[in-house]
Design a protein around this motif. Structure first.
Motif, short mmCIF file in Angstrom:
data_model
loop_
_atom_site.label_atom_id
_atom_site.label_comp_id
_atom_site.label_asym_id
_atom_site.label_seq_id
_atom_site.Cartn_x
_atom_site.Cartn_y
_atom_site.Cartn_z
N ASP A 124 0.86 -1.18 0.10
CA ASP A 124 -0.05 0.11 -0.06
C ASP A 124 0.98 1.12 -0.14
O ASP A 124 1.87 1.21 0.35
CB ASP A 124 -0.93 -0.01 1.20
N VAL A 125 0.46 2.21 -0.28
CA VAL A 125 1.10 3.83 -0.52
C VAL A 125 0.10 4.78 -0.38
O VAL A 125 -1.01 4.59 -0.73
CB VAL A 125 1.94 4.03 -1.63
N GLU A 126 0.52 5.74 0.72
CA GLU A 126 -0.15 6.89 0.82
C GLU A 126 0.41 8.06 0.35
O GLU A 126 1.82 8.11 0.58
CB GLU A 126 -1.07 7.21 2.45
N GLU A 127 -0.24 9.11 -0.12
CA GLU A 127 0.47 10.54 0.06
C GLU A 127 0.37 11.56 1.22
O GLU A 127 -0.94 11.41 1.47
CB GLU A 127 -0.14 11.04 -1.43
N LEU A 128 1.12 12.27 1.66
CA LEU A 128 1.30 12.98 2.71
C LEU A 128 1.56 14.19 2.52
O LEU A 128 2.60 14.43 1.53
CB LEU A 128 2.20 12.13 3.83
N PRO A 129 1.13 15.46 3.21
CA PRO A 129 1.58 16.61 2.93
C PRO A 129 2.89 17.14 3.56
O PRO A 129 3.54 18.04 3.20
CB PRO A 129 0.38 17.43 3.43
N THR A 130 3.61 16.28 4.37
CA THR A 130 4.50 16.55 5.18
C THR A 130 5.70 16.44 4.24
O THR A 130 6.00 16.13 3.36
CB THR A 130 4.94 15.27 6.31
#
Ligand SMILES: [Zn+2]
Length: 414
Positions: free
Chosen positions: A243-249
């Protein structure tokens, strides 16, 4: 004299393609004292290459990691938005993977315990793995058990033998910072229980290029990672990204979820294929995609200097906010010293009273801004822009404004 041949740190192919050359720069965390201002300072080439075979963007290793990381000045807990981000992560992980008193969470490069403290508070057993003894001490004091060492295949096996395997191995902004990425990923595999999950967060190369974030390139940051390259590195060590998520950090990061290749309990989710296809469509698997970045960076330098020169000609007072690693790349590459910035400020007391490496700008406590009443505050950790604008918004009292240097100069009224 010919140059020594450079090799990719993952696949060992010859590195011949330049990504961006930022000249010579000192190590970004070596803030110097008043006495050291009179001494010789070490500068190292800051030249990123891209591998034509695996497309890992990378810097060469000039300094042994124990020199960089054994007394590290970065205490993660000084950024409140970052600590909150980690609290949300801990809650999500406990829920998604049903973590409890029977589980074990390990974090690699656990710093001062900023992340693991959230698991401790929820009654989940933890172990921090942190090479810098001074920050590990802070973690232990706040109740986060921490072993002081670097992770590699051998130390991973030894830690698992002593403490047991981990149901979760977490790592935030560490994958990019390890010189031997193969040994490090093998170390995580050694730590991981048969049905355990690895999560790693790192700045996404796609966002670095799109957002012109060249200042995130510094010596302590050896690799600049796309999803597809990381997938290749993990596969080489028997690990599958599911799985993969995009983050604003950090200006745009991704969080990957990995497991043993043999563990079929976690199916590979649809976001994996979507991310892979997006990077392919963006050209990240072809050399040409990487060739225009150097000129993009040079134009950013010209734009920032044009702004600063014009402001100084008008007699404006300019100070900085922050003394982060990325600030040092920006200041050194652009040649911005105390001729442009009277001083910069940082909330970290470890840096206050010192000077920025190479550019020798005094680092003061944040209160100095109120006293100096500057016309402009140049925000160096632009990824924390909103937090800083909120905290230092009082500069509106005298008509002060913020300047954000990346992706291109932008002036913001508070
Ligand atoms: Zn390679």
């Amino acid at each position: 004299m010919s140059r020594p041949e450079l090799r990719c740190r993952f696949c060992r192919s010859a590195l011949t393609t330049s990504f961006v050359d930022l000249g010579m720069s000192p190590l970004c965390q070596t803030h110097i004292t008043g006495e050291q201002l009179q001494e010789l300072e070490r500068f190292y080439p800051l030249h990123a290459h891209v591998c034509d075979q695996c497309f890992l963007v990378q810097l060469q290793e000039f300094v042994a990691p124990d020199e960089i990381f054994s007394e590290y000045a970065y205490f993660s807990s000084y950024s409140t938005s970052w600590v909150e981000h980690c609290g949300r992560y801990a809650a999500m992980m406990r829920e998604r993977f049903a973590l409890g008193p029977h589980s074990r969470v390990m974090e690699v490069a656990s710093n001062d315990g900023y992340l693991l403290q959230h698991f401790v508070a929820a009654g989940v057993p933890v172990l921090g793995i942190e090479p810098a003894a001074n920050v590990a001490r802070v973690a232990v004091e706040r109740g986060v058990p921490t072993t002081v060492q670097f992770l590699g295949e051998a130390s991973g096996r030894a830690i698992a033998a002593e403490h047991g395997h981990a149901d979760v191995v977490a790592g935030n902004n560490v994958l990019a910072h390890v010189p031997d990425i193969n040994d490090f990923v093998a170390g995580m595999r050694e730590l991981l229980a048969p049905q355990g999950v690895i999560t790693m967060e790192f700045p996404h190369l796609l966002r670095l290029i799109e957002g012109n974030q060249f200042d995130t390139i510094y010596h302590e940051h050896f690799s600049y990672l796309s999803f597809t390259t990381v997938e290749q590195v993990f596969a080489a060590h028997g690990l599958v990204l599911f799985d993969v998520e995009e983050l604003p950090t950090h200006g745009g990061s991704i969080r990957i979820f990995a497991r043993h290749a043999a563990d079929a309990a976690q199916a590979v989710g649809p976001r994996v294929a979507a991310m892979r296809e997006r990077e392919l469509a963006e050209g990240f698997r072809s050399r040409e995609r990487y060739l225009g970045f150097g000129e993009q960076v040079r134009e950013t330098k010209r734009g920032l200097l044009a702004f600063l020169i014009e402001a100084k000609r008008q007699g404006k007072k300019i100070v900085g906010y922050g003394a982060p690693g990325k600030g040092n790349t920006l200041l050194n590459y652009c040649g911005i010293r105390s001729d442009f910035l009277d001083f910069t400020v940082d909330a970290n007391p470890y840096k206050q009273g010192k000077y920025t490496p190479g550019t020798h700008i005094p680092i003061l406590a944040p209160e100095a801004i109120r006293e100096a009443r500057p016309d402009y505050v140049l925000i160096l950790p632009w990824n924390l822009k909103d937090e800083i604008v909120a905290q230092v918004g009082y500069i509106r009292e005298w008509g002060g404004r913020f300047v954000v240097p990346i992706p291109a100069v932008q002036v913001i009224a508070p």
